[in-house]
Design a protein around this motif. Sequence first.
Motif, mmCIF file in Angstrom:
data_model
loop_
_atom_site.group_PDB
_atom_site.id
_atom_site.type_symbol
_atom_site.label_atom_id
_atom_site.label_comp_id
_atom_site.label_asym_id
_atom_site.label_seq_id
_atom_site.Cartn_x
_atom_site.Cartn_y
_atom_site.Cartn_z
ATOM 1 N N ALA A 124 0.829 -1.212 0.000
ATOM 2 C CA ALA A 124 0.000 0.000 0.000
ATOM 3 C C ALA A 124 0.860 1.257 0.000
ATOM 4 O O ALA A 124 0.544 2.244 -0.691
ATOM 5 N N SER A 125 1.946 1.253 0.760
ATOM 6 C CA SER A 125 2.802 2.447 0.817
ATOM 7 C C SER A 125 3.513 2.692 -0.505
ATOM 8 O O SER A 125 3.688 3.844 -0.921
ATOM 9 N N LEU A 126 3.914 1.630 -1.174
ATOM 10 C CA LEU A 126 4.517 1.805 -2.498
ATOM 11 C C LEU A 126 3.511 2.400 -3.478
ATOM 12 O O LEU A 126 3.854 3.260 -4.299
ATOM 13 N N GLU A 127 2.263 1.970 -3.377
ATOM 14 C CA GLU A 127 1.250 2.447 -4.319
ATOM 15 C C GLU A 127 0.832 3.884 -4.040
ATOM 16 O O GLU A 127 0.298 4.559 -4.931
ATOM 17 N N ARG A 128 1.047 4.370 -2.814
ATOM 18 C CA ARG A 128 0.727 5.777 -2.513
ATOM 19 C C ARG A 128 1.754 6.741 -3.111
ATOM 20 O O ARG A 128 1.484 7.936 -3.226
ATOM 21 N N ILE A 129 2.914 6.228 -3.445
ATOM 22 C CA ILE A 129 3.966 7.072 -4.022
ATOM 23 C C ILE A 129 3.745 7.205 -5.519
ATOM 24 O O ILE A 129 3.496 6.209 -6.207
ATOM 25 N N TYR A 130 3.805 8.423 -6.028
ATOM 26 C CA TYR A 130 3.722 8.624 -7.476
ATOM 27 C C TYR A 130 5.069 9.105 -8.001
ATOM 28 O O TYR A 130 5.924 9.580 -7.243
ATOM 29 N N ILE A 131 5.255 8.965 -9.295
ATOM 30 C CA ILE A 131 6.505 9.353 -9.945
ATOM 31 C C ILE A 131 6.303 10.667 -10.683
ATOM 32 O O ILE A 131 5.308 10.849 -11.387
ATOM 33 N N ARG A 132 7.238 11.571 -10.518
ATOM 34 C CA ARG A 132 7.193 12.884 -11.186
ATOM 35 C C ARG A 132 7.982 12.783 -12.494
ATOM 36 O O ARG A 132 9.204 12.710 -12.502
ATOM 37 N N ALA A 133 7.246 12.755 -13.574
ATOM 38 C CA ALA A 133 7.867 12.542 -14.884
ATOM 39 C C ALA A 133 8.412 13.847 -15.459
ATOM 40 O O ALA A 133 7.721 14.863 -15.478
ATOM 41 N N ARG A 134 9.648 13.804 -15.926
ATOM 42 C CA ARG A 134 10.259 14.934 -16.637
ATOM 43 C C ARG A 134 10.236 14.659 -18.130
ATOM 44 O O ARG A 134 10.297 13.518 -18.576
ATOM 45 N N ARG A 135 10.189 15.731 -18.927
ATOM 46 C CA ARG A 135 10.085 15.605 -20.384
ATOM 47 C C ARG A 135 11.305 16.209 -21.079
ATOM 48 O O ARG A 135 12.075 16.964 -20.487
ATOM 49 N N LEU A 136 11.429 15.893 -22.348
ATOM 50 C CA LEU A 136 12.484 16.420 -23.218
ATOM 51 C C LEU A 136 13.874 16.163 -22.635
ATOM 52 O O LEU A 136 14.740 17.035 -22.606
ATOM 53 N N VAL A 137 14.056 14.953 -22.135
ATOM 54 C CA VAL A 137 15.358 14.501 -21.638
ATOM 55 C C VAL A 137 15.850 13.397 -22.561
ATOM 56 O O VAL A 137 15.080 12.514 -22.951
ATOM 57 N N ASP A 138 17.111 13.443 -22.920
ATOM 58 C CA ASP A 138 17.684 12.415 -23.788
ATOM 59 C C ASP A 138 17.815 11.108 -23.006
ATOM 60 O O ASP A 138 18.634 10.998 -22.084
ATOM 61 N N VAL A 139 17.015 10.130 -23.372
ATOM 62 C CA VAL A 139 17.064 8.830 -22.699
ATOM 63 C C VAL A 139 17.436 7.725 -23.695
ATOM 64 O O VAL A 139 17.053 6.568 -23.538
ATOM 65 N N SER A 140 18.213 8.095 -24.689
ATOM 66 C CA SER A 140 18.583 7.119 -25.716
ATOM 67 C C SER A 140 19.592 6.097 -25.218
ATOM 68 O O SER A 140 19.731 5.022 -25.801
ATOM 69 N N ASN A 141 20.309 6.413 -24.147
ATOM 70 C CA ASN A 141 21.289 5.481 -23.591
ATOM 71 C C ASN A 141 21.049 5.332 -22.080
ATOM 72 O O ASN A 141 21.673 6.011 -21.267
#
Length: 440
Positions: A124-141
């Motif tokens: 339950a505690s893991l599911e209460r945590i959300y992830i803050r997504a960042r955009r326009l970041v190079d994730v090719s590697n």
Amino acid sequence: MTRAAAAGTVNPDTQSRSANRERRMYDTPEPGSESKAVHRRDLLRWLAASPLLTAFAGCDLGLVERAMAQEAPARSLDDLVQSAEQALDVFDLERVAAQTVPTAHWGYIKTGVDGEGTQANNRASLERIYIRARRLVDVSNLDMRVSIFGREWPTPLMIAPAGSQGAFHRDGELATARAAAARNHLQTLSSVSSTGVEAVNEARGEPVWYQLYAPRHWNATVALVNRVREAGCPVIVLTVDLLGGSNRLTLERYRRIDDRNCESCHRSGGRADPVKPMYEGLPQGPPDSGGPTMTWDYVHRLRDITDQRIVVKGLVTREDAELALEHGVDGIWVSNHGGRAEGSGRATIDALPEIAETVAGEVPIIVDGGFRRGTDIFKGLARGATAVAIGRPYLWGLGAFGQAGVERVLEILIEELRITMGAVGTPSLADIGPHSIGVD
């Protein structure tokens, strides 16, 4: 019913389910029959969709629909997967293992303590945590590499110790070790392993870490540590969260409904349970647990008899993290034994931040407890863990399909972590931190 942690005879119902599944998996259709069935279904679908169908007098759409229904057997979203490769997430493997693992042994995997609130809160505690997504970041590697005690691993996912794996699959810890070798994951072996450390190391292709349930008698501890050191194990994981015992009610309930005769596996030479391989030949016989008399002085005594790294497993508070550093431990493992140790109700993911703050990078931190998805691993790293260990998920894979099931669990979780890191703009583990998450 004796302890469910060792392998026993199989429930007839379980045998029947397994046999039916195997027949479904291995029955071979007549040559060409499968392709003919596919062609018929394609024709019927085309007829049903074609506007030309109305040009034929007396043509009944209902007849076409009924013919299509007869060609394709009914399927359900709840159908069990038939092979490890078909699993889409670790819960697919849990459903299979629930049918293949003997009843009381399945209770051993499932059990928490008391009303199982601690185990539930890990999730339950893991599911209460959300992830803050960042955009326009190079994730090719993407870079998931992590270094622990000078050894680089390709990912931060570890295999936690779990005892008596021969109860879940005939190959037990050897299947787990081969899966760890195939996927290159760090593995820790339980003191109550079904297989001796030497054979597990051979299957893994290198020495594993060794989890120590400290014997009550010190000379037994010395003998056990000497054996493990001679086997080449570089790390002793001293487990300290079961010193007061645990109240595993679910395990007892599953024992009561298991209709197998377990005497053949659970009795040896008049003993209620056979001696575990790692306890054979120890001075004063098979050891009891270290018990409530163990204190921090035990770490110093271990340090005096071995040059192996010492990780203390089972810490969940700032105060104990401080004491661990004061007593010179090499690593801290944040754990409540998967909710199987104490009924505190506190999730390990919630204990992690204060320990990470206290340690401040001085020693590596491992965490386990309720991690079931790649997003969960991400959250553990964001809260300060160096690595995340799993227990029940790989036991589900083991019970379902042996080595292939364990490998599939590891593959799924790492692929989910890779997708998560790419989707939220974190190209390396160093980019994951407290800023990466929030709490509802």
